[in-house]
Design a protein around this motif. Structure first.
Motif, short mmCIF file in Angstrom:
data_model
loop_
_atom_site.label_atom_id
_atom_site.label_comp_id
_atom_site.label_asym_id
_atom_site.label_seq_id
_atom_site.Cartn_x
_atom_site.Cartn_y
_atom_site.Cartn_z
N ALA A 148 0.84 -1.21 0.00
CA ALA A 148 0.00 0.00 0.00
C ALA A 148 0.87 1.26 0.00
CB ALA A 148 -0.93 0.00 1.21
N GLN A 149 1.96 1.24 0.79
CA GLN A 149 2.87 2.39 0.83
C GLN A 149 3.52 2.60 -0.53
OE1 GLN A 149 5.42 1.06 4.04
NE2 GLN A 149 4.77 2.78 5.30
N LEU A 150 3.96 1.50 -1.13
CA LEU A 150 4.64 1.59 -2.41
C LEU A 150 3.69 2.08 -3.50
CD1 LEU A 150 6.79 -1.66 -2.31
CD2 LEU A 150 7.60 0.67 -2.04
N ASP A 151 2.45 1.64 -3.46
CA ASP A 151 1.47 2.09 -4.45
C ASP A 151 1.24 3.58 -4.34
OD1 ASP A 151 1.08 -0.33 -5.65
OD2 ASP A 151 -0.61 -0.91 -4.39
N ALA A 152 1.35 4.11 -3.14
CA ALA A 152 1.11 5.54 -2.93
C ALA A 152 2.28 6.37 -3.44
CB ALA A 152 0.90 5.82 -1.45
N GLN A 199 18.66 -0.95 4.92
CA GLN A 199 17.70 -0.08 4.25
C GLN A 199 16.29 -0.69 4.34
OE1 GLN A 199 18.68 1.30 0.36
NE2 GLN A 199 20.82 1.69 0.87
N SER A 200 15.31 0.19 4.37
CA SER A 200 13.92 -0.27 4.31
C SER A 200 13.65 -0.75 2.88
CB SER A 200 12.97 0.87 4.65
OG SER A 200 12.98 1.83 3.61
N LEU A 201 12.53 -1.43 2.69
CA LEU A 201 12.20 -1.88 1.34
C LEU A 201 11.99 -0.70 0.39
CD1 LEU A 201 9.90 -4.99 1.75
CD2 LEU A 201 12.20 -4.90 0.85
N LEU A 202 11.40 0.35 0.89
CA LEU A 202 11.21 1.54 0.04
C LEU A 202 12.54 2.11 -0.40
CD1 LEU A 202 8.34 3.38 1.95
CD2 LEU A 202 8.19 2.33 -0.30
N GLN A 203 13.47 2.22 0.54
CA GLN A 203 14.80 2.75 0.22
C GLN A 203 15.53 1.81 -0.74
OE1 GLN A 203 16.14 2.87 4.28
NE2 GLN A 203 15.87 5.10 4.43
N ALA A 204 15.45 0.51 -0.47
CA ALA A 204 16.13 -0.49 -1.31
C ALA A 204 15.57 -0.49 -2.73
CB ALA A 204 16.00 -1.87 -0.68
N ARG A 205 14.26 -0.38 -2.84
CA ARG A 205 13.61 -0.34 -4.16
C ARG A 205 14.15 0.84 -4.97
NH1 ARG A 205 8.81 2.47 -5.82
NH2 ARG A 205 7.86 1.48 -7.62
N LEU A 258 13.26 -11.10 3.65
CA LEU A 258 12.39 -10.12 2.99
C LEU A 258 13.13 -9.34 1.90
CD1 LEU A 258 9.53 -8.84 3.09
CD2 LEU A 258 10.46 -7.17 4.67
N LEU A 259 14.22 -8.69 2.25
CA LEU A 259 14.96 -7.87 1.28
C LEU A 259 15.53 -8.73 0.16
CD1 LEU A 259 15.83 -5.05 0.53
CD2 LEU A 259 17.80 -5.30 2.03
N LYS A 260 16.09 -9.88 0.52
CA LYS A 260 16.64 -10.79 -0.49
C LYS A 260 15.55 -11.21 -1.47
CE LYS A 260 19.01 -15.21 -1.00
NZ LYS A 260 19.76 -16.27 -0.34
N SER A 261 14.38 -11.51 -0.97
CA SER A 261 13.27 -11.95 -1.83
C SER A 261 12.85 -10.86 -2.80
CB SER A 261 12.07 -12.36 -0.97
OG SER A 261 12.41 -13.45 -0.14
N TYR A 303 16.81 0.45 -8.25
CA TYR A 303 16.37 0.97 -9.56
C TYR A 303 17.34 2.03 -10.08
CZ TYR A 303 13.44 3.11 -13.14
OH TYR A 303 12.98 3.60 -14.32
N GLU A 304 17.69 2.97 -9.23
CA GLU A 304 18.58 4.05 -9.64
C GLU A 304 19.98 3.54 -9.99
OE1 GLU A 304 17.77 7.26 -10.22
OE2 GLU A 304 15.70 6.67 -9.78
#
Length: 197
Positions: A49-53, A105-111, A145-148, A115-116
């Motif tokens: 939900a956070q990522l979608d936002a 890093q959080s998943l948001l930060q890692a994402r 989680l992060l590895k996945s 990508y960058e």
């Protein structure tokens, strides 16, 4: 029923409440449910939900995924990648040109960072990237989680030709080699060089 006609129940209620005094404002008691840790599935749904936002040009999926075991290998290659090339990547025979460390890093930060970094490496014609994500083996609430998600995200990037868990000197199962396509500029340069022969 009118105010002049009282029921026996209201008389009884009034009699029972005679000696009750209302609570003062500062005497109010707040009730909080005991703190419960959300399940892993709830955490994933919240993350999605956070990522979608989040509005950005990042194409990496925000959908809920099934987690891989922290001790599983990451192994992926696109159709058309030669077996020998993939074997050399898997065996760490290509020099690592860049490293991305996602620990802590959080998943948001890692994402965002993944990508960058992959986009930047591809533009700069960096061919082999080492992504350090950890295994998540010790964190029971977010096991792997992060590895996945790194495993899932790398497969979505068109410039990623292949990836494989690293050898022990480079981080073992907590890191992944990523083989990137040549940039458009490098392909053009190669065509021009071969055309002159």
């Amino acid at each position: 029923m009118t105010a002049s006609h009282k029921s026996p129940d209201s008389d009884l209620f009034a009699e029972l409440m005679e000696d009750v005094t209302p609570l003062k404002q500062n005497d109010k008691v707040s009730y909080f449910e005991p703190h419960t840790t959300p399940t892993l599935a709830q955490q994933h749904k919240r993350l999605a939900a956070q990522l979608d936002a989040e509005l950005d040009d990042n194409i990496l999926s925000t959908e809920y995924i099934d987690l891989i075991d922290p001790l599983d290998f990451i192994a992926y290659k696109k159709d058309g990648v030669q077996d020998g090339v993939y074997k050399n990547l898997r065996l760490g025979k290509y020099g690592v040109d860049a490293t991305l460390d996602l620990h802590g890093q959080s998943l948001l930060q890692a994402r965002h960072a993944l990508y960058e970094t992959v986009s930047d490496c591809h533009q700069r014609n960096i061919r082999v990237l080492l992504v350090r994500h950890g295994t998540g083996e010790r964190n029971q609430s977010q096991k792997g989680l992060l590895k996945s998600y790194v495993n899932h995200w790398l497969k979505q990037l068109s410039c990623v030709l292949a990836c494989h868990s690293a050898l022990k000197p480079h981080g073992g199962l907590g890191a992944t080699y990523v083989l990137l396509k040549k940039s458009a500029d490098k392909k053009l340069e190669n065509r021009e060089r071969h055309a002159k022969r």
